[in-house]
Design a protein around this motif. Sequence first.
Motif, PDB file in Angstrom:
ATOM      1  N   LEU A 197     -49.075  50.144  54.314  1.00  8.83           N
ATOM      2  CA  LEU A 197     -49.361  48.459  54.874  1.00  8.83           C
ATOM      3  C   LEU A 197     -47.749  47.975  55.251  1.00  8.83           C
ATOM      4  N   TYR A 198     -46.840  48.902  55.258  1.00  8.52           N
ATOM      5  CA  TYR A 198     -45.662  48.561  55.862  1.00  8.52           C
ATOM      6  C   TYR A 198     -45.661  48.275  57.298  1.00  8.52           C
ATOM      7  N   LEU A 199     -46.627  48.960  57.847  1.00  6.12           N
ATOM      8  CA  LEU A 199     -46.713  48.813  59.362  1.00  6.12           C
ATOM      9  C   LEU A 199     -47.279  47.484  60.054  1.00  6.12           C
ATOM     10  N   LEU A 200     -47.957  46.616  58.963  1.00  5.86           N
ATOM     11  CA  LEU A 200     -48.522  45.650  59.146  1.00  5.86           C
ATOM     12  C   LEU A 200     -47.804  44.428  59.914  1.00  5.86           C
ATOM     13  N   PRO A 201     -46.228  44.132  59.377  1.00  2.00           N
ATOM     14  CA  PRO A 201     -45.384  43.368  59.775  1.00  2.00           C
ATOM     15  C   PRO A 201     -45.122  43.607  61.376  1.00  2.00           C
ATOM     16  N   LEU A 202     -45.220  44.970  61.828  1.00  5.57           N
ATOM     17  CA  LEU A 202     -44.809  45.184  63.239  1.00  5.57           C
ATOM     18  C   LEU A 202     -46.027  44.532  64.119  1.00  5.57           C
ATOM     19  N   VAL A 203     -47.133  44.248  63.847  1.00  5.58           N
ATOM     20  CA  VAL A 203     -47.889  43.616  64.661  1.00  5.58           C
ATOM     21  C   VAL A 203     -47.560  41.966  64.810  1.00  5.58           C
ATOM     22  N   SER A 204     -47.056  41.426  63.820  1.00  5.96           N
ATOM     23  CA  SER A 204     -46.818  39.954  63.963  1.00  5.96           C
ATOM     24  C   SER A 204     -45.251  39.950  64.712  1.00  5.96           C
ATOM     25  N   ILE A 205     -44.365  41.056  64.530  1.00  8.76           N
ATOM     26  CA  ILE A 205     -43.405  41.040  65.313  1.00  8.76           C
ATOM     27  C   ILE A 205     -43.400  41.078  66.884  1.00  8.76           C
ATOM     28  N   ALA A 206     -44.537  42.121  67.160  1.00  6.74           N
ATOM     29  CA  ALA A 206     -44.795  42.108  68.608  1.00  6.74           C
ATOM     30  C   ALA A 206     -45.497  40.716  69.174  1.00  6.74           C
ATOM     31  N   CYS A 207     -46.306  40.044  68.192  1.00  8.48           N
ATOM     32  CA  CYS A 207     -46.951  38.952  68.425  1.00  8.48           C
ATOM     33  C   CYS A 207     -46.062  37.874  68.838  1.00  8.48           C
ATOM     34  N   GLY A 208     -44.745  37.873  68.133  1.00  6.47           N
ATOM     35  CA  GLY A 208     -44.014  36.703  68.463  1.00  6.47           C
ATOM     36  C   GLY A 208     -43.190  36.944  69.735  1.00  6.47           C
ATOM     37  N   ILE A 209     -43.345  38.352  70.288  1.00  9.18           N
ATOM     38  CA  ILE A 209     -42.733  38.298  71.679  1.00  9.18           C
ATOM     39  C   ILE A 209     -43.618  38.261  72.767  1.00  9.18           C
ATOM     40  N   VAL A 210     -44.952  39.015  72.624  1.00 15.03           N
ATOM     41  CA  VAL A 210     -45.996  38.673  73.386  1.00 15.03           C
ATOM     42  C   VAL A 210     -46.438  37.552  73.809  1.00 15.03           C
ATOM     43  N   VAL A 211     -46.854  36.649  72.784  1.00 18.28           N
ATOM     44  CA  VAL A 211     -47.865  35.611  72.484  1.00 18.28           C
ATOM     45  C   VAL A 211     -46.958  34.442  72.881  1.00 18.28           C
ATOM     46  N   ARG A 212     -47.295  33.610  73.937  1.00 16.46           N
ATOM     47  CA  ARG A 212     -46.402  32.465  74.072  1.00 16.46           C
ATOM     48  C   ARG A 212     -47.208  31.182  73.816  1.00 16.46           C
ATOM     49  N   GLY A 213     -46.555  30.022  73.860  1.00 14.13           N
ATOM     50  CA  GLY A 213     -47.169  28.516  73.845  1.00 14.13           C
ATOM     51  C   GLY A 213     -48.015  28.285  72.573  1.00 14.13           C
ATOM     52  N   ARG A 214     -49.227  27.554  72.704  1.00 16.14           N
ATOM     53  CA  ARG A 214     -49.973  27.010  71.732  1.00 16.14           C
ATOM     54  C   ARG A 214     -50.900  28.006  71.205  1.00 16.14           C
ATOM     55  N   ALA A 215     -51.020  29.367  71.650  1.00 22.53           N
ATOM     56  CA  ALA A 215     -51.713  30.354  71.230  1.00 22.53           C
ATOM     57  C   ALA A 215     -51.028  30.975  69.893  1.00 22.53           C
ATOM     58  N   LEU A 216     -49.702  30.763  69.924  1.00 28.22           N
ATOM     59  CA  LEU A 216     -49.020  31.607  68.996  1.00 28.22           C
ATOM     60  C   LEU A 216     -49.185  31.410  67.759  1.00 28.22           C
ATOM     61  N   PRO A 217     -49.326  30.178  67.187  1.00 26.09           N
ATOM     62  CA  PRO A 217     -49.614  29.898  65.766  1.00 26.09           C
ATOM     63  C   PRO A 217     -51.081  30.469  65.299  1.00 26.09           C
ATOM     64  N   TYR A 218     -51.969  30.257  65.982  1.00 23.58           N
ATOM     65  CA  TYR A 218     -53.156  30.973  65.971  1.00 23.58           C
ATOM     66  C   TYR A 218     -53.275  32.546  65.753  1.00 23.58           C
ATOM     67  N   ALA A 219     -52.668  33.077  66.903  1.00 19.39           N
ATOM     68  CA  ALA A 219     -52.385  34.605  66.938  1.00 19.39           C
ATOM     69  C   ALA A 219     -51.800  34.917  65.296  1.00 19.39           C
TER      70      ALA A 219
END
Length: 326
Positions: A68-90
């Motif tokens: 389960l330690y791997l799960l925050p990696l997804v949100s870290i990558a999300c903070g870099i890849v996703v931009r704009g209004r879609a980020l909070p939903y992602a």
Amino acid sequence: MRPFYVWVAVAYFPAYELARAPTWGGALGLAVVVAAYLLSIRLASWPLLVLLAVAALSTGLAYGGKWLYLLPLVSIACGIVVRGRALPYALAAITVASMLVTLRAGGGEDGVAAVAWGTFIAGVVVHLTMRLSEAREELARAAVSRERERFSRDLHDLLGHTLSLVVVKAEAVRRLAPRDAGAAAAQAADIEEIGRRALSEVRAAVAGYRGRGMADELAAARLALEEAGVRAEVAPSEVRPPPDADVLLGWAVREGVTNVIRHARATRCVISVRDEGDRVVLEIVNDGAGASFVRGNGLKGLAERGAEVDAAAEGGRFTLRVAVPA
């Protein structure tokens, strides 16, 4: 993206579990998570982000525990890849999915809360860090643009009147030449004097634009590097170069440090100056040697003014060396 690569170290915990109880599925899943994470933050790729999310959630659901330690990696990558209004939903979707996986894997209420908090906050912090970095770069670009506009205005004011006067004098030469060679020669001499004076003024303006002298540029460089998150080490020096060399060295400091900030992704930069008798040598050494030397107009201009410019990558570090006559 360099600061975010280090978080791949959390893969140590599932790797330790995998070493104790090896499985082909676990080994493949861990390899996919690590590769997808590193590539997604490097390339800012949506498909790789989706692959990372699927692999991390699947392995967490299948194995639980330290996976389960791997799960925050997804949100870290999300903070870099996703931009704009879609980020909070992602981020919300990733957090909810992580909570469900943790609950299904038997993490308990405390585990679900910890995973939810860590996953969501990781993405938010990364996003804010990216925004601050972009804002800093935008401010730097705006400052450069304002400086160029100021220089353009100064140059226009400097040359506008002079060129108008040259045109008037040239017309006088054309009119006087057929009937009064002496008067025409006097007007031509005036044109020569006006041109020499204008050339001197332009050179002085360009020198002022290019650099403020080595000492001032070193102080500005230290501040700029620290603001960019680069540890600056400026070696103390008692070198006092002559005025022309001082302007060139200040120019070199500005151009070299600009390259480090914009292109090197450095964490440390060392600047030193030494007197070698017939010349003064400036060295700018930084890590992050991948692309720290860009031979733009600034460094080309240094070479055209008589400076020796040399650059080399030396095992994980980059050295820019500029020598000017003393």
